[in-house]
Write a protein that holds these residues in place. Sequence first.
Motif, mmCIF file in Angstrom:
data_model
loop_
_atom_site.group_PDB
_atom_site.id
_atom_site.type_symbol
_atom_site.label_atom_id
_atom_site.label_comp_id
_atom_site.label_asym_id
_atom_site.label_seq_id
_atom_site.Cartn_x
_atom_site.Cartn_y
_atom_site.Cartn_z
ATOM 1 N N ALA A 240 36.080 -7.389 65.809
ATOM 2 C CA ALA A 240 35.115 -7.302 64.720
ATOM 3 C C ALA A 240 33.686 -7.157 65.215
ATOM 4 C CB ALA A 240 35.227 -8.535 63.823
ATOM 5 N N ALA A 241 33.415 -7.578 66.448
ATOM 6 C CA ALA A 241 32.062 -7.447 66.995
ATOM 7 C C ALA A 241 31.706 -5.999 67.277
ATOM 8 C CB ALA A 241 31.926 -8.265 68.274
ATOM 9 N N GLY A 242 32.722 -5.143 67.319
ATOM 10 C CA GLY A 242 32.471 -3.719 67.502
ATOM 11 C C GLY A 242 32.678 -3.217 68.912
ATOM 12 N N THR A 243 32.783 -4.107 69.895
ATOM 13 C CA THR A 243 33.014 -3.687 71.273
ATOM 14 C C THR A 243 34.271 -4.351 71.818
ATOM 15 O OG1 THR A 243 31.566 -5.449 72.095
ATOM 16 C CG2 THR A 243 30.578 -3.272 71.755
ATOM 17 N N ILE A 244 35.001 -3.620 72.647
ATOM 18 C CA ILE A 244 36.231 -4.129 73.252
ATOM 19 C C ILE A 244 35.879 -4.735 74.612
ATOM 20 C CG2 ILE A 244 38.510 -3.515 74.127
ATOM 21 C CD1 ILE A 244 38.539 -1.220 72.091
ATOM 22 N N PRO A 245 36.123 -6.033 74.790
ATOM 23 C CA PRO A 245 35.726 -6.680 76.045
ATOM 24 C C PRO A 245 36.639 -6.300 77.208
ATOM 25 C CG PRO A 245 36.920 -8.224 74.682
ATOM 26 C CD PRO A 245 36.753 -6.981 73.850
ATOM 27 N N GLU A 246 36.094 -6.385 78.407
ATOM 28 C CA GLU A 246 36.894 -6.240 79.610
ATOM 29 C C GLU A 246 37.321 -7.628 80.069
ATOM 30 O OE1 GLU A 246 34.861 -4.029 82.572
ATOM 31 O OE2 GLU A 246 34.627 -2.241 81.315
ATOM 32 N N ILE A 247 38.583 -7.750 80.440
ATOM 33 C CA ILE A 247 39.122 -9.051 80.813
ATOM 34 C C ILE A 247 38.734 -9.395 82.246
ATOM 35 C CG2 ILE A 247 41.253 -10.341 81.233
ATOM 36 C CD1 ILE A 247 42.538 -8.814 78.963
ATOM 37 N N ALA A 248 38.183 -10.588 82.443
ATOM 38 C CA ALA A 248 37.885 -11.087 83.783
ATOM 39 C C ALA A 248 39.181 -11.641 84.378
ATOM 40 C CB ALA A 248 36.813 -12.167 83.705
ATOM 41 N N MET A 249 39.919 -10.794 85.066
ATOM 42 C CA MET A 249 41.262 -11.148 85.521
ATOM 43 C C MET A 249 41.256 -12.345 86.459
ATOM 44 S SD MET A 249 43.132 -8.909 83.952
ATOM 45 C CE MET A 249 44.699 -8.766 84.785
ATOM 46 N N ASN A 250 40.181 -12.506 87.238
ATOM 47 C CA ASN A 250 40.138 -13.635 88.166
ATOM 48 C C ASN A 250 40.157 -14.977 87.427
ATOM 49 O OD1 ASN A 250 37.459 -12.929 87.262
ATOM 50 N ND2 ASN A 250 36.658 -14.425 88.723
ATOM 51 N N ARG A 251 39.557 -15.015 86.231
ATOM 52 C CA ARG A 251 39.544 -16.263 85.474
ATOM 53 C C ARG A 251 40.930 -16.604 84.946
ATOM 54 N NH1 ARG A 251 33.859 -15.559 82.117
ATOM 55 N NH2 ARG A 251 32.534 -15.222 83.934
#
Length: 324
Positions: A240-251
Amino acid sequence: MKAIVCKQLGGPETLSLEDVTLAPPGPNEVRVRIASAGINFPDILQIAGKYQFKATPPFTPGAEVAGTVTAIGAKVSNVIIGDRVAAIVPIGGYAEEVNANADGLLKLPADFDLSIAGGFALAYGTTIHALKQRGSLKPGETLLVLGAAGGVGLAAVQIGKLMGARVIAAASSAEKLALCREQGADEVIDYSKESLKEAVKKLTKGQGADVIYDPVGGDLAQDCFSAINWCGRYLVVGFAAGTIPEIAMNRLLLKGAAALGVFWGGFIVREPKVNAENFAELFAWIAEGKLKPYISKAYPLADAADAMRDMQARKVTGKIVLIP
């Protein structure tokens, strides 16, 4: 019949109320006289040409309806004329009537109010699937809900409590968080005023949330990965924020955590029996008085553009519906 028509791609201002002709239902379809139609964020994306499922103008937007079956196709055997149903349709919901595939119909209990039922299936069907089949939420676990005062968010607050979780509701204003508390949230976070990551850590004594329900995406997603518990589950519900986040895989690696996609539309096609079981549980909670779907406002069909603008401006809490 009357219907809202999108004649060119753009914002809500491109919509108009028109007289249109609806074809007879196909062999596997039924015609539904619409009592209410849910308004959802993807509808706004669709009229702008930004949704993953494209529609070519002119078309009538709207994917979620409830009403009464008035005609059936030649091969339909699972419903009869007069049945009260909810339906998910590709397009066509902002209208007085719509043709829907019979296989995807949800029969509604006799005492379910059709004026609110158009805003029920998508939010609550998505959410119970997310928390049960994808998130494996267990009693006693901590559930963090982003966008908690929105349609799916508030459903997550309600269902999470019924599943025995400790619910932390996160939203962008004191008014929205007050609603979340009314609907059962144990703790609240105003992420317009404080760090989501730090607030979650404080409320969980540094452990983080076991399940994170995120229909928002955007920058808040990164905070989620820093506020997830060991073996936590991050549920990707929407953007809904309008942008697709990138996943921080290390976390995810460091927490032994998982990011899980929630696509209810695919689930109901592949696992209709489990979906039916989910709704049987929802209807039982409603019958027992444990769950009450929250519809904050009903708009006349002619005011569809105003309803969409209110959703764009984040003035909406819970679900909103159109009444033909």
